[in-house]
Scaffold this active site. Structure first.
Site, short mmCIF file in Angstrom:
data_model
loop_
_atom_site.label_atom_id
_atom_site.label_comp_id
_atom_site.label_asym_id
_atom_site.label_seq_id
_atom_site.Cartn_x
_atom_site.Cartn_y
_atom_site.Cartn_z
N THR A 149 1.38 -4.34 4.33
CA THR A 149 1.19 -4.70 5.74
C THR A 149 0.48 -6.04 5.91
OG1 THR A 149 -0.88 -3.49 5.81
CG2 THR A 149 1.10 -2.30 6.48
N ASP A 150 -0.16 -6.54 4.85
CA ASP A 150 -0.93 -7.78 5.01
C ASP A 150 -0.06 -8.94 5.51
OD1 ASP A 150 -3.18 -6.49 4.18
OD2 ASP A 150 -3.40 -7.55 2.28
N THR A 169 0.81 -1.22 0.00
CA THR A 169 0.00 0.00 0.00
C THR A 169 0.85 1.27 0.00
OG1 THR A 169 -1.86 -1.08 1.06
CG2 THR A 169 -1.70 1.28 1.38
N SER A 177 1.69 -7.54 -0.88
CA SER A 177 2.44 -8.45 0.00
C SER A 177 1.84 -9.85 0.04
CB SER A 177 2.55 -7.86 1.41
OG SER A 177 1.32 -7.87 2.07
N1 GLU Z 1 -3.27 -3.49 3.48
C1 GLU Z 1 -2.16 -3.86 2.70
C2 GLU Z 1 -1.06 -2.83 2.92
O1 GLU Z 1 -1.22 -2.08 3.84
C3 GLU Z 1 -2.58 -4.18 1.31
C4 GLU Z 1 -1.53 -4.39 0.31
C5 GLU Z 1 -0.40 -5.31 0.64
O2 GLU Z 1 -0.36 -5.95 1.70
O3 GLU Z 1 0.52 -5.37 -0.20
O4 GLU Z 1 -0.03 -2.72 2.30
#
Ligand code: GLU
Length: 332
Positions: A90-91, A14, A58
């Site tokens: 963050t995933d 993200t 991710s």
């Molecule tokens: N919520 C995730 C992020 O904060 C979505 C995308 C990912 O994990 O790449 O990055």
């Protein structure tokens, strides 16, 4: 005075995502240099090198990708970096940070950060997270702490951090163990001493297929049989409560644990597996008797990475219990 050097490697997520001109949802587009350039004052804090290593959501990261990131991070430290920062989605931060921590042997900090809001929306958190991560990476009191996750001005140990909310900026938590510290006025304040470092034995082959199966009411665990038949080399059960499954699932665990290692972790998101409280069929006492190993404080997704690392190292199956027990404990 010379500024310390920090290497920033971007993997996507993200923090790097913008919507395409044609419309639609955000996808990874920005690279490490663009991320670094978007942070006011970052260049005054450290001498930066920025490299775009991957550009993925991710969810699509793998252990093989992380092995490449480790090689890159080690090369940056060899070349004089005081610390390394990786940006990613963050995933899966709780998994990738843990996997990196299994193999990060340096005293120099390896920090993982990301963002919950995309860069073009109001209140985007990526720049503040990247700045806090770089400040943490250069701080002398961050050394010898292994891999850290810095988000929302909190510093978490890779071993215990979890994403606790799907969309909130305040999502990373370390449960009963608590945060390692906070970044206040740009300075990391640590609440805990550097932990005893635990490293996985060196990998001799690629990360194997490890099944992660969630126990659910009425489930007899037949997917465990399917997993072994499909070539999965180990199973982690995300079990009820303190490490429990149905009686029918327990029967399968007894049979299958003769073929592949089976780890039991709690699906609750907090607390730990018990050791000697319950005696019913499928209880923690029963599952150990049937050949499973209890993960104590280690979460199911982290237990899966540990099990894959043990198998990839070729370490003897009879030593797994000792490894899992050591990694499942909280050693502050
Ligand atoms: N919520 C995730 C992020 O904060 C979505 C995308 C990912 O994990 O790449 O990055």
């Amino acid at each position: 005075m010379n500024k310390p050097r920090v290497a920033i490697g971007s993997l996507g997520g993200t923090i790097s995502m913008t919507p395409p001109d044609s419309g639609g949802g955000a996808v990874p587009t920005l690279g490490a240099e663009q991320l670094a350039a978007s942070v006011p004052g970052l260049a005054e804090v450290a001498e930066l090198t920025a490299e775009s290593l991957l550009q993925l959501p991710s969810a699509s990261l793998t252990a093989a990708h992380l092995g490449q990131c480790l090689d890159w991070a080690n090369a940056q430290v060899d070349a004089g970096a005081a610390g390394v920062v990786l940006t990613q989605g963050t995933d899966t931060i709780e998994e990738s940070a843990y996997y990196l921590d299994l193999y990060w042997q340096r005293d120099e900090p390896l920090i993982v950060t990301g963002a919950m809001r995309t860069p073009r929306v109001a209140g985007a958190d990526g720049p503040a997270n990247l700045l806090a991560a770089v400040r943490t990476a250069i701080a002398p009191n961050s050394r010898s702490r292994g891999v850290l996750v810095v988000m929302n001005d909190t510093i978490h140990s890779a071993r215990w951090v979890r994403k606790s909310d799907a969309l909130s900026v305040e999502t990373f938590a370390s449960g009963d163990i608590g945060v390692q510290g906070r970044v206040v006025e740009g300075v990391p304040n640590y609440f805990q001493r550097p932990p005893t470092r635990l490293l996985a034995p060196a990998a001799k082959r690629p990360f194997p297929k490890i099944a992660l199966l969630a126990a659910a009411m009425g489930d007899d665990g037949d997917l465990a049989d399917a997993a072994v038949a499909a070539g999965y080399e180990g199973i982690v059960v995300s079990a009820f409560g303190a490490g429990h499954v149905s009686a029918a699932f327990a029967d399968r665990i007894e049979r299958l644990s003769k073929r592949v290692p089976i780890l039991i972790a709690t699906r609750t998101g907090g607390g730990r597996t018990a050791t000697n409280t319950y005696g019913f069929a499928g209880s923690e006492i029963d599952l150990v008797r049937r050949g499973a190993l209890l993960c104590e404080w280690l979460s199911p997704v982290k237990a899966r990475l540990l099990l894959g690392s043990l198998l990839a190292s070729g370490c003897a199956r009879e030593d797994f219990a000792e490894w899992v027990s050591r990694w499942g404990k909280v050693c502050v």
